[in-house]
Design an enzyme around this catalytic site. Structure first.
Site, PDB file in Angstrom:
ATOM      1  N   GLU A   1      26.499  35.867  39.157  1.00 32.62           N
ATOM      2  CA  GLU A   1      27.348  34.817  39.685  1.00 32.62           C
ATOM      3  C   GLU A   1      26.673  34.131  40.741  1.00 32.62           C
ATOM      4  O   GLU A   1      25.920  34.699  41.580  1.00 32.62           O
ATOM      5  CB  GLU A   1      28.609  35.530  40.123  1.00 32.62           C
ATOM      6  CG  GLU A   1      29.540  36.144  39.189  1.00 32.62           C
ATOM      7  CD  GLU A   1      30.787  36.691  39.884  1.00 32.62           C
ATOM      8  OE1 GLU A   1      31.105  36.562  41.097  1.00 32.62           O
ATOM      9  OE2 GLU A   1      31.666  37.310  39.238  1.00 32.62           O
TER      10      GLU A   1
ATOM     11  N   GLU B   1      40.801  28.510  39.911  1.00 33.17           N
ATOM     12  CA  GLU B   1      41.775  29.306  39.317  1.00 33.17           C
ATOM     13  C   GLU B   1      42.668  29.516  40.310  1.00 33.17           C
ATOM     14  O   GLU B   1      42.826  30.280  41.300  1.00 33.17           O
ATOM     15  CB  GLU B   1      41.014  30.486  38.879  1.00 33.17           C
ATOM     16  CG  GLU B   1      40.003  30.507  38.091  1.00 33.17           C
ATOM     17  CD  GLU B   1      39.026  31.989  37.637  1.00 33.17           C
ATOM     18  OE1 GLU B   1      39.619  32.740  37.252  1.00 33.17           O
ATOM     19  OE2 GLU B   1      37.887  32.071  38.212  1.00 33.17           O
TER      20      GLU B   1
ATOM     21  N   LYS C   1      43.952  33.268  41.557  1.00 33.11           N
ATOM     22  CA  LYS C   1      43.135  34.337  42.199  1.00 33.11           C
ATOM     23  C   LYS C   1      43.718  34.571  43.742  1.00 33.11           C
ATOM     24  O   LYS C   1      43.800  33.606  44.569  1.00 33.11           O
ATOM     25  CB  LYS C   1      41.658  33.759  42.249  1.00 33.11           C
ATOM     26  CG  LYS C   1      41.184  33.688  41.074  1.00 33.11           C
ATOM     27  CD  LYS C   1      39.350  33.589  41.385  1.00 33.11           C
ATOM     28  CE  LYS C   1      38.970  34.999  41.691  1.00 33.11           C
ATOM     29  NZ  LYS C   1      37.464  35.026  41.705  1.00 33.11           N
TER      30      LYS C   1
ATOM     31  N   GLU D   1      38.490  31.327  47.413  1.00 31.58           N
ATOM     32  CA  GLU D   1      38.446  31.805  45.796  1.00 31.58           C
ATOM     33  C   GLU D   1      39.133  31.047  44.840  1.00 31.58           C
ATOM     34  O   GLU D   1      38.842  31.438  43.629  1.00 31.58           O
ATOM     35  CB  GLU D   1      39.286  33.218  46.048  1.00 31.58           C
ATOM     36  CG  GLU D   1      38.672  34.399  46.871  1.00 31.58           C
ATOM     37  CD  GLU D   1      37.480  35.129  46.239  1.00 31.58           C
ATOM     38  OE1 GLU D   1      37.407  34.990  44.819  1.00 31.58           O
ATOM     39  OE2 GLU D   1      36.459  35.271  46.581  1.00 31.58           O
TER      40      GLU D   1
END
Length: 377
Positions: free
Chosen positions: A267, A321, A324, A330
């Protein structure tokens, strides 16, 4: 004669399977496909999006069957995830591990190119000693199941780590694992070395920068021109933090006795939006980081400390997203917005027009998507 031909066919099939699935990484660039959201495109649309943008590698954080079915025949290499919540059960039951591998791997290969299983995520960097204990037995049971099913040579077993496993990482030559984790880390590394698995690290210059923006040069963090840093021990110069973090990982592995193990960034990314205290989270910085990272990876070069080890990375993440938890950042790491349009321009094209693109780019994607559907039908 029939049986001889059948044996030859079976041998050729297995050989092709090894070539198609066992390759560690197609190229150098991949994208994490997280799905903690209720408004992102369908898996089928994601496959179209990846193929049109020539994304050949992806990671998911589970083994969702709808996703695995959608990727069938796509040619995209995929690493699936065994979530942390399964580790304790899998660690004490070989039968449970076998069932999981049969249901989530054997049932889909070779049509879906499952080339790896990430057993847990950031386990040793977390705060649950019970999971630390369960990690290696779970890894071994999953690998044993793959071996029994004759898939171990084709499907890699790994476990991504966070920066939380390091006691130090600056300068890069000082990279070292926490002594408290070594009773768990060393046996894990010994097993991964035995089965030729790389060391996966989730590495974020973004997180380092927002933790100390007064002392870290933003340009150093996002691959822009800067004076860089000089490591007195190795006499090496670094002009970007990403490579410094990768080399700190190599240094830690070397100190632990595993200097030959490959490091892959499982990541890395930069948030396009954040809370007021998340300095540097902006569309401009996210675009700069991801565009420069992609250009750097496509050069297929190594790092200052490991110049012959080509750097490979999975960018986090495919989409913003919306579900999250945690700080605003995030929910804003996506290269694409939830509607499939690009979050900012790094050379990709979205499923629909975006204020960050020209209309011709989206028309190009539509044409490519139509061509893919025609060929597939």
């Amino acid at each position: 004669m029939f049986y001889v031909m059948l044996s030859i066919f079976r041998y050729v099939f297995l050989l092709l399977l090894a070539v198609l699935i066992a390759s560690a990484f197609t190229g150098t660039y991949g994208v994490n496909y997280g799905r903690i959201a209720d408004n992102i495109p369908s898996p089928e649309s994601v496959v179209t999006l990846m193929k049109a943008n020539k994304i050949k590698n992806t990671r998911i954080y589970d083994a969702d069957h709808d996703v695995l079915k959608a990727f069938k025949g796509s040619g995209i290499e995929i690493i699936i995830g065994l979530p942390n919540g399964f580790l304790k059960d899998i660690s004490v039951s070989q039968d449970r591990a076998m069932d999981w591998v049969k249901q989530n791997v054997e049932a889909f290969v070779p049509g879906t190119r499952i080339r790896g299983i990430a057993v847990g995520n950031e386990v040793l960097g977390g705060g649950d000693p019970q999971l630390w204990e369960a990690l290696l037995p779970a890894v071994k049971n999953i690998h044993a199941a793959l071996d029994t099913l004759h898939l171990a040579d084709h499907v890699e077993v790994s476990s991504p780590h966070s920066a939380g496993v390091f006691s130090s990482s600056y300068p890069p030559s000082a990279g070292a694992f926490k002594e408290t984790l070594m009773p768990y880390m060393k046996p894990l590394l010994e097993f991964f070395s035995k089965i030729n698995s790389p060391f996966y690290i989730n590495t974020y210059p973004f997180l380092a920068y927002i933790s100390d923006p007064e002392h870290i040069d933003l340009n150093y963090a996002i691959f822009k021109k800067n004076k860089g840093i000089y490591d007195e021990t190795t006499k090496l110069h670094y002009d970007n933090m990403f490579e410094a973090q990768i080399d700190a990982t190599y240094a830690a592995l070397e100190k632990a006795g595993f200097g030959k193990m490959e490091v892959i960034a499982s990541e890395t990314g930069w948030a396009s939006r954040g809370d007021p205290n998340e300095v540097g989270a902006s569309v401009s910085n996210a675009r700069t980081y991801n565009k420069n990272l992609r250009k750097r990876l496509l050069k297929k070069k190594g790092t200052p400390y490991r110049p012959k080890k080509v750097v490979k990375a999975y960018v986090f993440a495919m989409f913003n997203e919306n579900l999250k938890p945690g700080p605003t950042s995030e929910r804003n790491f996506g290269l694409f917005k939830a509607d499939g349009s690009i979050a900012y321009d790094i050379g990709f094209t979205g499923l629909k027009p975006s204020s960050a693109t020209k209309g011709i780019g989206s028309m190009y994607l539509v044409c490519i998507a139509a061509l893919i559907l025609i060929i597939s039908s």
